[in-house]
Enzyme design. Structure first.
Site, short mmCIF file in Angstrom:
data_model
loop_
_atom_site.label_atom_id
_atom_site.label_comp_id
_atom_site.label_asym_id
_atom_site.label_seq_id
_atom_site.Cartn_x
_atom_site.Cartn_y
_atom_site.Cartn_z
CD GLU A 1 -3.24 0.22 0.45
OE1 GLU A 1 -2.88 1.13 -0.32
OE2 GLU A 1 -4.43 -0.03 0.69
CG ASP A 2 -1.01 4.59 -1.74
OD1 ASP A 2 -1.70 3.91 -0.95
OD2 ASP A 2 -1.52 5.32 -2.61
CG ASP B 1 -4.23 11.45 -6.61
OD1 ASP B 1 -4.37 10.63 -5.69
OD2 ASP B 1 -5.20 11.96 -7.21
CG ASP C 1 -6.22 9.11 6.21
OD1 ASP C 1 -6.02 9.32 7.41
OD2 ASP C 1 -6.81 9.92 5.48
NE ARG D 1 -2.46 8.79 -9.31
CZ ARG D 1 -3.19 8.37 -8.27
NH1 ARG D 1 -2.58 7.90 -7.21
NH2 ARG D 1 -4.50 8.43 -8.29
P1 IMP Z 1 -8.22 5.20 4.30
O1 IMP Z 1 -9.37 4.27 4.05
O2 IMP Z 1 -8.67 6.40 5.09
O3 IMP Z 1 -7.05 4.53 4.96
O4 IMP Z 1 -7.80 5.81 2.90
C1 IMP Z 1 -6.77 5.31 2.16
C2 IMP Z 1 -6.67 5.94 0.78
O5 IMP Z 1 -6.95 7.35 0.80
C3 IMP Z 1 -5.25 5.82 0.27
O6 IMP Z 1 -5.03 4.59 -0.39
C4 IMP Z 1 -5.11 7.04 -0.63
O7 IMP Z 1 -5.61 6.73 -1.91
C5 IMP Z 1 -6.02 8.07 0.02
N1 IMP Z 1 -5.25 8.99 0.90
C6 IMP Z 1 -5.28 9.03 2.24
N2 IMP Z 1 -4.47 9.99 2.72
C7 IMP Z 1 -3.89 10.57 1.64
C8 IMP Z 1 -2.92 11.63 1.48
O8 IMP Z 1 -2.42 12.26 2.44
N3 IMP Z 1 -2.57 11.94 0.20
C9 IMP Z 1 -3.08 11.28 -0.88
N4 IMP Z 1 -3.98 10.29 -0.78
C10 IMP Z 1 -4.38 9.92 0.47
#
Ligand code: IMP
Length: 183
Positions: A103-104, A163, A107, A169
């Site tokens: 995973e990148d 992004d 959050d 990106r």
């Molecule tokens: P989560 O379900 O809140 O963990 O969201 C994860 C996804 O939100 C990631 O895979 C990213 O695509 C996007 N995301 C969350 N934080 C960031 C950020 O700071 N910059 C860019 N994309 C983010």
């Protein structure tokens, strides 16, 4: 594109490409030890994980396979609901495979929690996660990330696959966006 090309758009530089590279060396060594002889299957989530997958997988000294999923969040809200729709599924059968999700960023962790539940139902031999970046919110949702590149503050970051409105990106390194970009 490098950090100097978009310095006006960035409030702070969090990591240079060379800091990311050094951390990836360490994680790859750890993964090589943990998966010795196991032919791990790396599962990347499009599009954000493309950069980390390319850099991380090439650092592994053992064999691995790669497969990709594309997902999108349900609903139009800006915050993560954790309910995701699979736009492109894996081509690989996960039964009895050692699966490492790459995973990148994690959050809230809600997207990942949903994804892991889905993948676990396919009965892999093991299922772990490597995430390049993790925000503090993730802790609240108790989603286990075995390999973490860097824990970062709760701010919106761009670069290295991440992004804002489809841009940044291809930025080497990672930074926080200056308010004028999104206000
Ligand atoms: P989560 O379900 O809140 O963990 O969201 C994860 C996804 O939100 C990631 O895979 C990213 O695509 C996007 N995301 C969350 N934080 C960031 C950020 O700071 N910059 C860019 N994309 C983010």
């Amino acid at each position: 594109m490098d950090l100097t090309d978009v310095s006006d758009d960035l409030a702070n530089v969090l990591f240079t490409q060379s800091q990311i590279d050094d951390r990836l060396d360490e994680i790859a060594a750890e993964v090589d030890r943990d998966y010795d002889g196991k032919n791990v299957l790396l599962v990347g989530v499009l599009n954000g994980a493309v950069m980390v997958m390319a850099d991380f997988s090439r650092r592994l000294r053992g064999h691995c396979e790669m497969d990709w999923m594309a997902i999108s969040s349900y609903g139009a809200g800006t915050s993560s609901s954790g309910v995701v729709r699979i736009l492109k599924d894996l081509n690989t059968n996960l039964l009895d495979r050692h699966v490492l999700v790459v995973e990148d960023i994690v959050d809230t962790g809600l997207t990942l929690a949903y994804l892991l539940e889905n993948l676990r139902s396919r009965r892999p031999a093991s299922l772990e996660v490597m995430a390049m970046f993790r925000k503090p919110e993730a802790a609240k949702n108790a989603v286990e990330v075995k390999y973490v590149g860097f824990d970062i503050p709760n701010e919106f970051v761009v670069g290295y696959g991440l992004d804002y409105a489809g841009k940044y990106r291809n930025l080497t390194g990672v930074g926080t966006l200056a308010p004028h970009v999104y206000s």
